[in-house]
Design a protein around this motif. Structure first.
Motif, short mmCIF file in Angstrom:
data_model
loop_
_atom_site.label_atom_id
_atom_site.label_comp_id
_atom_site.label_asym_id
_atom_site.label_seq_id
_atom_site.Cartn_x
_atom_site.Cartn_y
_atom_site.Cartn_z
N LYS A 1 0.86 -1.19 0.00
CA LYS A 1 0.00 0.00 0.00
C LYS A 1 0.89 1.23 0.00
O LYS A 1 1.67 1.44 0.93
N GLY B 1 -0.72 8.23 -1.34
CA GLY B 1 -0.46 9.26 -2.32
C GLY B 1 0.62 10.22 -1.83
O GLY B 1 1.53 10.58 -2.57
N GLY C 1 -4.12 10.77 -1.84
CA GLY C 1 -4.08 11.96 -0.98
C GLY C 1 -3.13 13.06 -1.44
O GLY C 1 -3.24 14.20 -0.99
N ASP D 1 -15.56 11.91 -2.77
CA ASP D 1 -14.89 10.61 -2.70
C ASP D 1 -14.64 10.03 -4.09
O ASP D 1 -13.59 9.43 -4.34
N THR E 1 -8.31 3.89 0.82
CA THR E 1 -7.44 2.93 0.14
C THR E 1 -6.77 2.00 1.15
O THR E 1 -6.26 0.95 0.75
N1 UDP Z 1 -11.73 6.74 -1.78
C1 UDP Z 1 -13.04 6.28 -1.73
N2 UDP Z 1 -13.28 4.93 -1.71
C2 UDP Z 1 -12.27 4.01 -1.72
C3 UDP Z 1 -10.94 4.49 -1.73
C4 UDP Z 1 -10.69 5.85 -1.78
O1 UDP Z 1 -13.97 7.05 -1.71
O2 UDP Z 1 -12.56 2.80 -1.71
C5 UDP Z 1 -11.47 8.19 -1.93
C6 UDP Z 1 -11.55 8.96 -0.62
O3 UDP Z 1 -12.08 10.24 -0.90
C7 UDP Z 1 -10.09 9.11 -0.23
C8 UDP Z 1 -9.43 9.31 -1.59
O4 UDP Z 1 -10.16 8.41 -2.43
O5 UDP Z 1 -9.86 10.22 0.60
C9 UDP Z 1 -7.96 9.00 -1.66
O6 UDP Z 1 -7.68 7.80 -0.96
P1 UDP Z 1 -6.88 7.79 0.44
O7 UDP Z 1 -7.30 8.96 1.28
O8 UDP Z 1 -7.06 6.45 1.04
O9 UDP Z 1 -5.41 8.00 -0.09
P2 UDP Z 1 -4.02 8.08 0.73
O10 UDP Z 1 -4.30 8.78 2.04
O11 UDP Z 1 -3.57 6.68 0.95
O12 UDP Z 1 -3.12 8.83 -0.19
#
Ligand code: UDP
Length: 235
Positions: A12, A15, A55, A72, A140
């Protein structure tokens, strides 16, 4: 070369980790360095599936007054940008790579099909899972937990900006306590900011080991896979 501790891993990558010091957007050097780390694993015969966050571009929950579901979906699209950037970097490093998305966009990537993903991993391809699980209100990290269960992976390698799990933010609190080992239950009970509770409980209920470490550390992914006690292990 050391023997790998795991045969099939879910890596994992948040971002933010891909943004490097810039905190936003993509950093070429982080992409290149991640690709070389993943190549090392593939060369050892480890099957690598990647779940990538978004992110560095957008997060639904911090989008202010916007409709949450719409925000989202925008976040899920952001993960697809990162997935294509990673695919490009992996292929430049000589790794055959497939991107599978949980929201169909078949002109640019394959749709998520569990059996196909398993087959591609067995063929020696890296598979990148993008667009989360395809539903708003999830993260994610939850995607990584779900795909780890579906792929029957041995571990989730949680590559972060910080190098381990702490009881508070080490950038704000110089006395933050660093953990080397934790249980899923401790993560949930102490509300440790390693992953959201949906993801942590999915890992707990399906007995999925999580290894947390900093992506920017030298050879971090290789060291985690060969059993070096870097970062924090949650099991
Ligand atoms: N997201 C969602 N459903 C999912 C995965 C991700 O709605 O199954 C959206 C959610 O808005 C999230 C964004 O995608 O804030 C980015 O993913 P995440 O925040 O998990 O990214 P990371 O913090 O790992 O970069």
């Amino acid at each position: 070369m050391m023997e790998p501790k795991y045969k099939r891993v879910i890596l994992k990558i948040s971002g933010e980790a891909l943004a490097g010091e810039k905190h936003t957007g993509l950093d070429d050097e982080m992409l290149r360095h991640t690709a070389l780390d993943v190549k090392q694993l593939a060369d050892m015969g480890v099957q690598v599936a990647v779940v990538v966050g978004g992110g560095n571009f957008w997060r639904g929950r911090t989008s202010g007054s916007m409709d949450r579901a719409t925000a989202d979906y925008m976040g899920m699209l952001a993960t697809c940008i990162n997935a294509l950037a990673l695919q490009d970097a992996f292929e430049q490093a000589g790794l055959p790579t497939r991107v599978q998305t949980a929201i169909e966009m078949k002109e640019i990537a394959e749709p998520y099909i569990r059996r196909k993903a398993v087959h591609e991993l067995e063929q020696g391809c890296v598979v990148i899972f993008a667009a989360g699980i395809g539903s708003p209100y999830f993260s994610t990290d939850t995607t990584a937990a779900l795909r780890a269960a579906e792929m029957d992976a041995d571990v989730i390698l949680l590559a972060k900006k910080v190098d381990a799990v702490y009881d508070s933010d080490p950038e704000k609190n110089p006395n933050a306590k660093r953990y080397t080992k934790l249980t899923h239950q401790q993560v949930l009970e102490d509300n440790l900011q390693v992953m959201d509770s949906t993801a942590a409980s999915l890992c707990r209920d399906n007995k999925i080991t999580i290894h947390v470490f900093g992506l920017a550390e030298q050879n971090a992914i290789y060291r985690a896979v060969t059993g070096e006690a870097i970062g924090t292990i949650i099991e």
